[in-house]
Every structure is written in C-alpha cells, then in structure tokens.
Design a protein around this motif. Structure first.
Motif, PDB file in Angstrom:
ATOM      1  N   SER A  46       0.807  -1.217   0.000  1.00 51.05           N
ATOM      2  CA  SER A  46       0.000   0.000   0.000  1.00 51.05           C
ATOM      3  C   SER A  46       0.839   1.265   0.000  1.00 51.05           C
ATOM      4  CB  SER A  46      -0.924   0.010   1.211  1.00 51.05           C
ATOM      5  OG  SER A  46      -0.170   0.139   2.400  1.00 51.05           O
ATOM      6  N   GLY A  47       2.065   1.187   0.524  1.00 49.69           N
ATOM      7  CA  GLY A  47       2.861   2.382   0.697  1.00 49.69           C
ATOM      8  C   GLY A  47       2.500   3.149   1.944  1.00 49.69           C
ATOM      9  N   LYS A  48       1.639   2.556   2.795  1.00 51.09           N
ATOM     10  CA  LYS A  48       1.224   3.228   4.023  1.00 51.09           C
ATOM     11  C   LYS A  48       2.138   2.830   5.164  1.00 51.09           C
ATOM     12  CE  LYS A  48      -2.761   4.623   6.672  1.00 51.09           C
ATOM     13  NZ  LYS A  48      -4.131   5.039   6.554  1.00 51.09           N
ATOM     14  N   GLN A  49       2.372   3.757   6.093  1.00 50.93           N
ATOM     15  CA  GLN A  49       3.216   3.504   7.244  1.00 50.93           C
ATOM     16  C   GLN A  49       2.450   2.685   8.283  1.00 50.93           C
ATOM     17  OE1 GLN A  49       4.525   6.937   9.431  1.00 50.93           O
ATOM     18  NE2 GLN A  49       6.568   6.083   9.652  1.00 50.93           N
ATOM     19  N   VAL A  50       2.971   1.501   8.593  1.00 52.66           N
ATOM     20  CA  VAL A  50       2.367   0.611   9.578  1.00 52.66           C
ATOM     21  C   VAL A  50       3.345   0.465  10.739  1.00 52.66           C
ATOM     22  CG1 VAL A  50       1.358  -1.648  10.013  1.00 52.66           C
ATOM     23  CG2 VAL A  50       1.156  -0.609   7.737  1.00 52.66           C
ATOM     24  N   LEU A  51       2.927   0.848  11.940  1.00 56.06           N
ATOM     25  CA  LEU A  51       3.791   0.843  13.110  1.00 56.06           C
ATOM     26  C   LEU A  51       3.366  -0.246  14.077  1.00 56.06           C
ATOM     27  CD1 LEU A  51       3.732   4.698  13.802  1.00 56.06           C
ATOM     28  CD2 LEU A  51       5.357   3.453  12.388  1.00 56.06           C
ATOM     29  N   PHE A  52       4.335  -1.070  14.574  1.00 52.47           N
ATOM     30  CA  PHE A  52       4.023  -2.056  15.588  1.00 52.47           C
ATOM     31  C   PHE A  52       5.280  -2.394  16.384  1.00 52.47           C
ATOM     32  CE2 PHE A  52       5.225  -4.429  11.827  1.00 52.47           C
ATOM     33  CZ  PHE A  52       6.027  -5.462  12.299  1.00 52.47           C
ATOM     34  N   ILE A  53       5.065  -2.863  17.606  1.00 55.60           N
ATOM     35  CA  ILE A  53       6.156  -3.310  18.461  1.00 55.60           C
ATOM     36  C   ILE A  53       6.337  -4.803  18.233  1.00 55.60           C
ATOM     37  CG2 ILE A  53       6.942  -3.578  20.842  1.00 55.60           C
ATOM     38  CD1 ILE A  53       5.287  -1.120  21.543  1.00 55.60           C
ATOM     39  N   PRO A  54       7.498  -5.251  17.737  1.00 56.10           N
ATOM     40  CA  PRO A  54       7.685  -6.670  17.388  1.00 56.10           C
ATOM     41  C   PRO A  54       7.328  -7.618  18.516  1.00 56.10           C
ATOM     42  CG  PRO A  54       9.485  -5.362  16.529  1.00 56.10           C
ATOM     43  CD  PRO A  54       8.671  -4.440  17.383  1.00 56.10           C
ATOM     44  N   GLY A  55       7.631  -7.229  19.748  1.00 56.65           N
ATOM     45  CA  GLY A  55       7.342  -8.136  20.856  1.00 56.65           C
ATOM     46  C   GLY A  55       5.861  -8.385  21.063  1.00 56.65           C
ATOM     47  N   GLU A  56       5.031  -7.404  20.701  1.00 58.67           N
ATOM     48  CA  GLU A  56       3.592  -7.559  20.910  1.00 58.67           C
ATOM     49  C   GLU A  56       2.941  -8.477  19.887  1.00 58.67           C
ATOM     50  OE1 GLU A  56       1.553  -3.885  21.174  1.00 58.67           O
ATOM     51  OE2 GLU A  56       2.193  -3.491  23.246  1.00 58.67           O
ATOM     52  N   VAL A  57       3.575  -8.676  18.735  1.00 54.45           N
ATOM     53  CA  VAL A  57       2.979  -9.522  17.708  1.00 54.45           C
ATOM     54  C   VAL A  57       3.706 -10.847  17.552  1.00 54.45           C
ATOM     55  CG1 VAL A  57       2.147  -7.506  16.451  1.00 54.45           C
ATOM     56  CG2 VAL A  57       4.361  -8.489  15.847  1.00 54.45           C
ATOM     57  N   ALA A  58       4.771 -11.030  18.341  1.00 52.60           N
ATOM     58  CA  ALA A  58       5.554 -12.263  18.231  1.00 52.60           C
ATOM     59  C   ALA A  58       4.677 -13.480  18.503  1.00 52.60           C
ATOM     60  CB  ALA A  58       6.729 -12.226  19.205  1.00 52.60           C
ATOM     61  N   GLY A  59       4.728 -14.457  17.602  1.00 54.42           N
ATOM     62  CA  GLY A  59       3.984 -15.693  17.766  1.00 54.42           C
ATOM     63  C   GLY A  59       2.535 -15.638  17.342  1.00 54.42           C
ATOM     64  N   LEU A  60       2.016 -14.455  17.008  1.00 50.57           N
ATOM     65  CA  LEU A  60       0.621 -14.337  16.603  1.00 50.57           C
ATOM     66  C   LEU A  60       0.447 -14.698  15.132  1.00 50.57           C
ATOM     67  CD1 LEU A  60      -0.402 -10.995  18.369  1.00 50.57           C
ATOM     68  CD2 LEU A  60      -0.760 -13.340  19.160  1.00 50.57           C
ATOM     69  N   GLN A  61      -0.664 -15.375  14.839  1.00 49.75           N
ATOM     70  CA  GLN A  61      -0.942 -15.807  13.476  1.00 49.75           C
ATOM     71  C   GLN A  61      -2.091 -15.001  12.890  1.00 49.75           C
ATOM     72  OE1 GLN A  61       0.811 -18.400  11.689  1.00 49.75           O
ATOM     73  NE2 GLN A  61       2.174 -17.793  13.392  1.00 49.75           N
ATOM     74  N   ALA A  62      -1.977 -14.688  11.599  1.00 51.68           N
ATOM     75  CA  ALA A  62      -2.992 -13.914  10.891  1.00 51.68           C
ATOM     76  C   ALA A  62      -3.708 -14.802   9.875  1.00 51.68           C
ATOM     77  CB  ALA A  62      -2.348 -12.728  10.171  1.00 51.68           C
ATOM     78  N   PRO A  63      -5.010 -14.551   9.653  1.00 54.29           N
ATOM     79  CA  PRO A  63      -5.716 -15.294   8.601  1.00 54.29           C
ATOM     80  C   PRO A  63      -5.306 -14.792   7.223  1.00 54.29           C
ATOM     81  CG  PRO A  63      -7.128 -13.617   9.512  1.00 54.29           C
ATOM     82  CD  PRO A  63      -5.867 -13.580  10.338  1.00 54.29           C
ATOM     83  N   ALA A  64      -5.718 -15.504   6.213  1.00 52.11           N
ATOM     84  CA  ALA A  64      -5.470 -15.036   4.848  1.00 52.11           C
ATOM     85  C   ALA A  64      -6.237 -13.744   4.611  1.00 52.11           C
ATOM     86  CB  ALA A  64      -5.888 -16.107   3.846  1.00 52.11           C
ATOM     87  N   VAL A  65      -5.606 -12.813   3.919  1.00 52.85           N
ATOM     88  CA  VAL A  65      -6.228 -11.540   3.581  1.00 52.85           C
ATOM     89  C   VAL A  65      -6.162 -11.387   2.073  1.00 52.85           C
ATOM     90  CG1 VAL A  65      -6.142  -9.042   3.848  1.00 52.85           C
ATOM     91  CG2 VAL A  65      -5.598 -10.518   5.802  1.00 52.85           C
ATOM     92  N   LYS A  66      -7.332 -11.423   1.446  1.00 48.53           N
ATOM     93  CA  LYS A  66      -7.380 -11.356  -0.007  1.00 48.53           C
ATOM     94  C   LYS A  66      -8.468 -10.381  -0.445  1.00 48.53           C
ATOM     95  CE  LYS A  66      -5.847 -16.150  -0.655  1.00 48.53           C
ATOM     96  NZ  LYS A  66      -6.146 -17.444  -1.283  1.00 48.53           N
ATOM     97  N   GLY A  67      -8.247  -9.776  -1.591  1.00 46.05           N
ATOM     98  CA  GLY A  67      -9.247  -8.881  -2.158  1.00 46.05           C
ATOM     99  C   GLY A  67      -8.715  -7.482  -2.353  1.00 46.05           C
ATOM    100  N   ARG A  68      -9.549  -6.635  -2.892  1.00 44.20           N
ATOM    101  CA  ARG A  68      -9.198  -5.233  -3.126  1.00 44.20           C
ATOM    102  C   ARG A  68      -9.645  -4.436  -1.904  1.00 44.20           C
ATOM    103  NH1 ARG A  68      -7.373  -2.015  -6.966  1.00 44.20           N
ATOM    104  NH2 ARG A  68      -8.076   0.151  -7.041  1.00 44.20           N
TER     105      ARG A  68
END
Length: 783
Positions: A46-68
C-alpha cells in the motif's frame, strides 16, 4: 506504560513502512501466517506507514487476507482475534496497539476518524456526530441513527441522494422524475425535505425552500439520518428527523480518480475526485470534486443535465487546530414532473382518456427547470487541551431557480386541460454554529459537556404566475392525437411572496457515563424565531415572533456482550409555512414529541451492527384545510407509531450486507374535518423492506469480480382518488450491479435500477409514475 518511555520505544522498537492514502484500495493476496509478516507486506503493497512493536505480535498468526482493500481494512482483518487493533497517528500512520490499552502509544496517537466523526469499515459505521454534535459511538446514542457509508454508496453506485437512502428503513421519496429537482423525503411518516429545514450539509442547514436544487451525491463522503424529533441540537425541524450530508474533505495523502458513465436515454457523465497535500510539511491539503452530466430521461423533451464542482482546502498548522474551507457550484437543467390527480393516471378505472406513462404533457421549449446553487463556508476546530475544544462553522448559501411547466387539470373528451405555472425564485441562507466541548473524568463518572449557540437566516423570494380560472388556462392537448402547438400567453397574476426568517438558539448537552456501562444523555435548548412574509398580490405583510424550549433525555446500557438497549424522549418544533389571512399573521409552530425504545447489538470483534426501535411520534398544531372557507386552520394532531429494524454487516472478507424493515402506522388524530379523523397519512406505506448484498467472488478465484443485488418493497399507500378505494398497489423493485477491477488502477462497472422494469405509481395527494429501468456502464481510473 508511562508516557516518558513512549518516545524511546517508538524510536527504537517500531518497524515502519511508508504508506499511501487510507481511502485508496489495493489488491492483497496474503496467505495465512505470522502477523508481523502480514503487516510488513501490507505496508509494502500500500505504501502506508504501519507501526508495531515486534514483541507484541511475536507468535501471533494472521488469517489469509485477499481482495481489493484499503490498507486500514487489510490491517484490521490481519489483527482479527489477536487482541490488537490499529489507530491512526498524527502523521497518518497505522499504529498497532493492544485493544483496551490506551497507554501504549498514548502520546502520539490521535483520534483520526474520517469526515463526520466516523470509523467506517465497509458498510458499517462505528460513530457519528449527527446525534450529539460530537463524534460518538453509535451504540451510545439513545435515538435511531442510520448511516450510509462511502463504501456503500460506491457498492450501490448511488446517483442521487434519494438513491443513497432508498435502503434505509423508515425513509421514502418520490420517483427520480421529482427527486431531480428537489430533496423532498419522508421519515417516519413526516416530511423532512428541504422545505422543512431537514436537509443539512456538514451539520448546518442547507436549502431555504423545497426547490433550491437537490444535493449531488457524488460530492458526499457519507449520509447520516437522525430519526424522530431532534430540535434540541438543530432548531426548527419536522418531527420526522433530519438528513445530514457530509462533504468530501481534503485528504492528507494523494487521491486521484477519473470516471466516465454511459447509459440509456443517451446518458453521458464525467467525474473527477482529486485530493492530497499541498506542501511538504503537511499543513495544507485539498480536495476537488467535479461532475458533468448530459442525459435524457424516460420522458421525451425532459433532460437530466448537471454541472457540479466542489473545491475544498484544509489548513492544519498543528495537531490541535484545523480550518477547512468548503465551496460548491451546481447547475441543474431538467424538467419538473407535473403532479396529476389519480383519476388522470392509467391506474384509475374511471372512463375517459388518461395520461400514459412516459407521455409528455407539457410544451417543448416552455417546460423546463433550471437551477443554480452555490455555497461557501468553513469548519474550524481547535483543542486547547485534552479536556476543552471549540468548534465554529459558517456557510452562505444561495439558489436561483427558473421553472415553467403546464399542470394537468382535467380531461374533457379527449382534450387535456392544462394550467400555466411560471416561477422565478431566489433563496439565500446564512447559517453558523459555535460550541464548546468540555470533558470531565472523575473516576467512575465521565461528563462530555457541549454548550453552543447557532443562527440561521434565510430569504425566499418567489414570483409565481399560476392559472386560477378557466380564462387563464393554457391551450389544451389532444390525448388521442398529441400535437404540440405552443403555449400562448400566461395572464395569471403574481401569487408569490417574499419571506425573511431568522432563528437563533442556545443549547446545552451532557453525556454522562457511569462505570463505562451506563450513558445518560440530557439536552435542552431555547429558540427564538422571527419571520415576515410579504404577499406580492396585495402587499399584505404577515409577521410572527416565537420562542420555544425543547428537550431530550435518553439512557443507554452498554453490556459486555455487545448489546446496547436504550430509551429516550425528545421534542421538536417547526414554524408553519402557510399564512393565515384571517388574522394577518403566520401560524404557531408545529410541535412534536417522540418516545422511543430500542436496542443495538454489535458483537465484539465483528463488523456487524444490528438495530431495532419502536416509537410513538406525535405532531401538534397540524394545519387543516377548512372546506367551507377554503382556508387553513390550526386544528390538528397526527401520530406515527412504528417498528424499525436495520442490519449492516461485513459478514465475511468478501460479503457485505445492508437490510432494513419498517412498519409505519401514521394516522390523523384530530382534524377540522371530522371525516379525516382516523385516516392514514397519504403516501406512507404500512410496510417497507429492503435488502442489498455485495459479494466478491474470491472463493472461485475471481478476486477482481464483485456482484451486488438488492430488492426494495413498498407496501400499499393511501391517496384521495375519485371513484376508488384509496389504496395504491404495493410494488417491489430490484437493483443489480457488477464490478470488475482490471488492475490497481482500472475498474469497470455495470448497474441496473428497477432491473425487471416494474411499473408502479407513487401518490401523495397527487401522483407521479415510477421510474422505469435504467442501465449504465462506467469506467473509473485511479492513481
């Protein structure tokens, strides 16, 4: 986390990526996997700035994200079920935080809702300012509010304001042949059109009379409907409520869109929507929205042409201050759909010739409606600190309308008798709203106080030359063999008038929250209204001064499971628009009051909002026509009781849904004519229902293809035809749309309204034929 630790964490621990506009959609095809990987990919795509703390998302799984999807929608879907959510920072970036933890990035996170105070996700609006004048979660508002988001407007490709609202429960409008010239609508059985002051733009009154021109839907970001008595915040209104249209606003990130539409009746429409920053520092941004349409209609000699341009500029010197200047210019060239009695329609079983559907009964070169509408204003916001903010808005409005048409009077043999109607009108309006918002947090209790003053001054200068006698009739038309031979001379006298009216009001509101479970809303207002009407025929001057206090009280309970039941009482008032020649002054204002019990349900972690409400809405001081003197008297009371159900949902990543049902029982309780007591209000159906679904065919590998379809049911209504039982038949209309994203820039669409070309009749005192099938195709280029 303490605020003095935030900046080091932000500087050292956050992974960031540059981003484009939140409003821009991109093609995503992310497999299920690590949340961190998905967030990184969203930023890169997207070119958008996405900010996150690596420790807070460590080990978390995301579902598939598809579409426009937009970047914020893609991030939201990635974080579903993780206990994390994303907010927008001062720089426009998406910051990932733990849900409910307002401290992790508290010093840099701001409330960056979209225009109108919303966090729209697909079809589902999260918040609105229309019910409280402050951005408030819909579940906290103790009154029915329906919101049509920009994504829903796009999904149904709404051509006008009436189209935008046709899937809203409790709403009804006349066919497009009338909506082209006027915003004249009904909510809960009461008229809320431009003539009542019920159409607002960005929270301010807009048109000064019914025929100032209709609102251009392409220039809107969203549409908000507040149902029921609502004068506490907005002054003089019909008891049915009001419709707030939210302008497209300047964007902090680049936005570019060009569109072309082609359709039946030789329709050609060109659109542009441009926006973005004007300087490197991000203090100035702009928006430029435009439309050019040339089109015929289902009736010969009647066009549907429009020119629309709306520039806007925002100056934001810091995070606490913003000034947005909004302007618009609109020209409309069309034809007014003349009213006819039921007996002249093909639905009547009385003998004789009828006006057929699509038959032009005016005269070429004479019948026309031309309107120019201009607006200029600004919205100013400043936050002094975390607890105190000021809002100031102002707008000037003017409209010039010239419209001539022939009115069908009666049929004699095969000859249609016609009356002249020639009108030249000019309207102006000055409106301003100023308020202070002060929040108090005292532990278990929180107060959100709003105190304000508003002012609305309008003028309406109308010269009307309408045939009143047989000698003044226009040449008749032979319905057996229509030949248009000209109109002759209009000898009718000027029956118009000149109105000057001003309204000033002060209001105070307190939203009181206890234990984050109970929300008590208290509001009060005092209005002062002055009006003076000069009748041109006699130079008689009618004046009236009124003052009126109105109030509102409501209570909401916020349950942990997402249920939010509420109860409320509210009042309204509306100055009467008919002069009383017997007393030489205007009538007393119409007064309304509403009792409402409802519940909203927003399941935690879902993009679904379900609403239900039952209400009783009364209007006092209704006007009644005295048949003996043929003058109006102020002796009447009408009541509307009903049930409304609404569902907005993004059911899956690919399926979006909007559904509604309304039962509206509107009757006359008191009237000068005893025969009218107990009758249904004309044109208001008992039952209406609607359903629209939009589905992206990702499950079969066609991510770029979306199909949408909807149905709108309108039950029987009452009118006053001769030799008939008074019921107009029910009907169901079907709409459909297909959209194909060629790539990230090009989009193709095809749309059909009234797909099966259902024939129907709309009657509300007088009648008009319903819209036939319309079909159009469009191509849109975004970059």
């Amino acid at each position: 986390m303490h605020s003095n630790l935030v900046l080091p964490l932000v500087a050292g621990c956050l992974v960031s990526f540059t981003l484009q506009a939140a409003e821009t959609a991109h093609d995503f095809n992310l497999p299920a996997g690590a949340v961190s990987t998905a967030l990184i990919t969203i930023g890169q795509v997207s070119g958008k700035q996405v900010l996150f703390i690596p420790g807070e998302v460590a080990g978390l799984q995301a579902p598939a994200v598809k579409g426009r999807l937009s970047a914020d929608e893609a991030v939201r879907r990635t974080l579903m079920g993780t206990g994390l959510s994303a907010v927008v920072t001062a720089s426009g970036a998406l910051s990932v935080q733990r849900t409910g933890d307002g401290l992790s990035l508290d010093t840099i996170t701001i409330d960056a809702a979209r225009p109108g105070g919303s966090d729209d996700v697909g079809f589902v609006a999260q918040r609105s300012s229309v019910g409280t004048k402050t951005p408030t979660a819909l579940v906290k508002i103790p009154q029915s509010v329906s919101v049509v988001t920009r994504e829903e407007l796009n999904a149904r490709k709404s051509d006008n304001l009436s189209d935008a609202l046709k899937y809203t429960p409790g709403f009804s409008s006349q066919p497009a042949s009338f909506s082209r010239v006027a915003d004249d609508y009904t909510l809960r059985g009461f008229n809320v059109g431009a003539g009542t002051g019920g159409i607002l733009r960005d929270g301010l009154k807009l048109q000064s009379n019914p025929y100032d021109g209709s609102v251009e839907a392409y220039g809107l970001e969203r549409v908000e409907v507040l149902k029921g008595a609502s004068s506490v915040l907005y002054g003089q209104l019909s008891p049915g409520g009001m419709i707030n249209t939210v302008s497209k606003r300047p964007t902090d990130t680049p936005l570019h869109e060009l569109g072309l539409e082609l359709g039946n009746y030789d329709r050609r429409q060109y659109t542009l929507d441009l926006g973005g920053p004007l300087d490197d520092q991000g203090q100035f941004s702009y928006r430029l929205t435009g439309l050019w349409r040339d089109s015929g209609t289902q009736v010969d000699h009647v066009d549907d042409d429009r020119r629309y341009i709306a520039p806007a500029v925002t100056w934001k010197p810091n995070d606490d201050t913003s000034l947005t200047v909004l302007a618009s210019h609109q020209d409309t060239y069309t034809g007014f759909s003349p009213p006819m009695s039921y007996g002249l329609s093909s639905y009547s079983n009385t003998p004789g010739y009828k006006i057929e559907r699509n038959q032009f009964v005016g005269e070429p070169g004479y019948d026309h409606f031309s309107n120019r509408m201009d607006t200029l204003g600004y919205l100013f916001e400043h936050r002094f600190n975390d607890n105190l903010a000021v809002n100031h808005s102002l707008r000037y409005f003017q409209a010039n309308t010239n419209w001539d048409y022939l009115i069908p009077q009666a049929v004699s043999g095969s000859r249609l008798l016609r009356r002249y109607s020639a009108r030249e009108e000019r309207s102006t309006g000055w409106t301003s709203d100023n308020n202070l918002n002060f929040t108090i947090d005292s532990g278990r209790w929180q107060h959100d106080l709003t105190a304000g003053v508003d002012y609305y001054h309008k003028t309406y200068d109308s010269h009307r030359f309408i045939s009143q006698t047989l000698a003044q009739l226009a040449p008749s038309l032979n319905l057996a063999n229509p030949q248009h031979t000209g109109v002759g001379a209009n000898t009718a006298a000027d029956s118009g008038s000149d109105l000057h009216s001003s309204q000033a009001g002060i209001y105070l509101q307190d939203q009181i929250t206890f234990d984050e479970k109970w929300v008590l809303l208290l509001g009060g207002r005092q209005d002062w209204v002055e009006s003076a009407t000069t009748t041109f025929a006699t130079d008689a001057r009618a004046t009236r001064d009124d003052k009126k206090a109105t109030g509102r009280v409501g209570l909401v309970y916020l349950a942990d499971n997402g249920l939010a039941p509420y109860i409320s009482y509210s009042q309204s008032f509306q100055p009467a628009s008919v002069s009383n020649p017997a007393f030489g002054n205007a009538f007393a204002p119409l007064e309304g009051e509403q009792y409402e019990i409802g519940v909203r349900y927003q399941p935690p972690g879902s993009d679904t909002l379900l609403s239900a409400a039952v209400y009783q809405l009364d209007q006092e001081n209704s006007l009644s026509l005295d048949s003996l003197t043929n003058t109006y008297v102020q002796y009447g009371k009408t009541r509307s009781k009903g049930l409304e159900l609404e569902a907005k949902s993004n059911l899956t990543e690919n399926l979006q849904l909007s559904a509604g049902y309304a039962y509206t029982d509107t009757h006359v309780l008191e009237d000068q004519a005893a025969s009218n007591v107990g009758k249904r209000i004309e044109g208001v159906p008992y039952n209406t229902a609607s359903l629209w679904a939009s589905y992206r065919l990702a499950s079969v590998g066609l991510d770029q293809l979306r199909v949408g379809a909807g149905a709108r049911y309108t039950g029987t209504t009452r009118t006053t035809p001769s030799a008939y039982d008074g019921k107009i038949p029910a009907y169901t209309l079907v709409d459909a749309l297909v959209s194909y994203d060629v790539d990230s820039h090009w989009q193709l669409q095809a749309k059909a309204q009234n797909l099966f070309n259902k024939k129907y009749l709309y009657c509300n005192t007088t009648c008009r034929y319903g819209d036939e099938r319309s079909v159009l195709g469009s191509v849109t280029y975004r970059w």
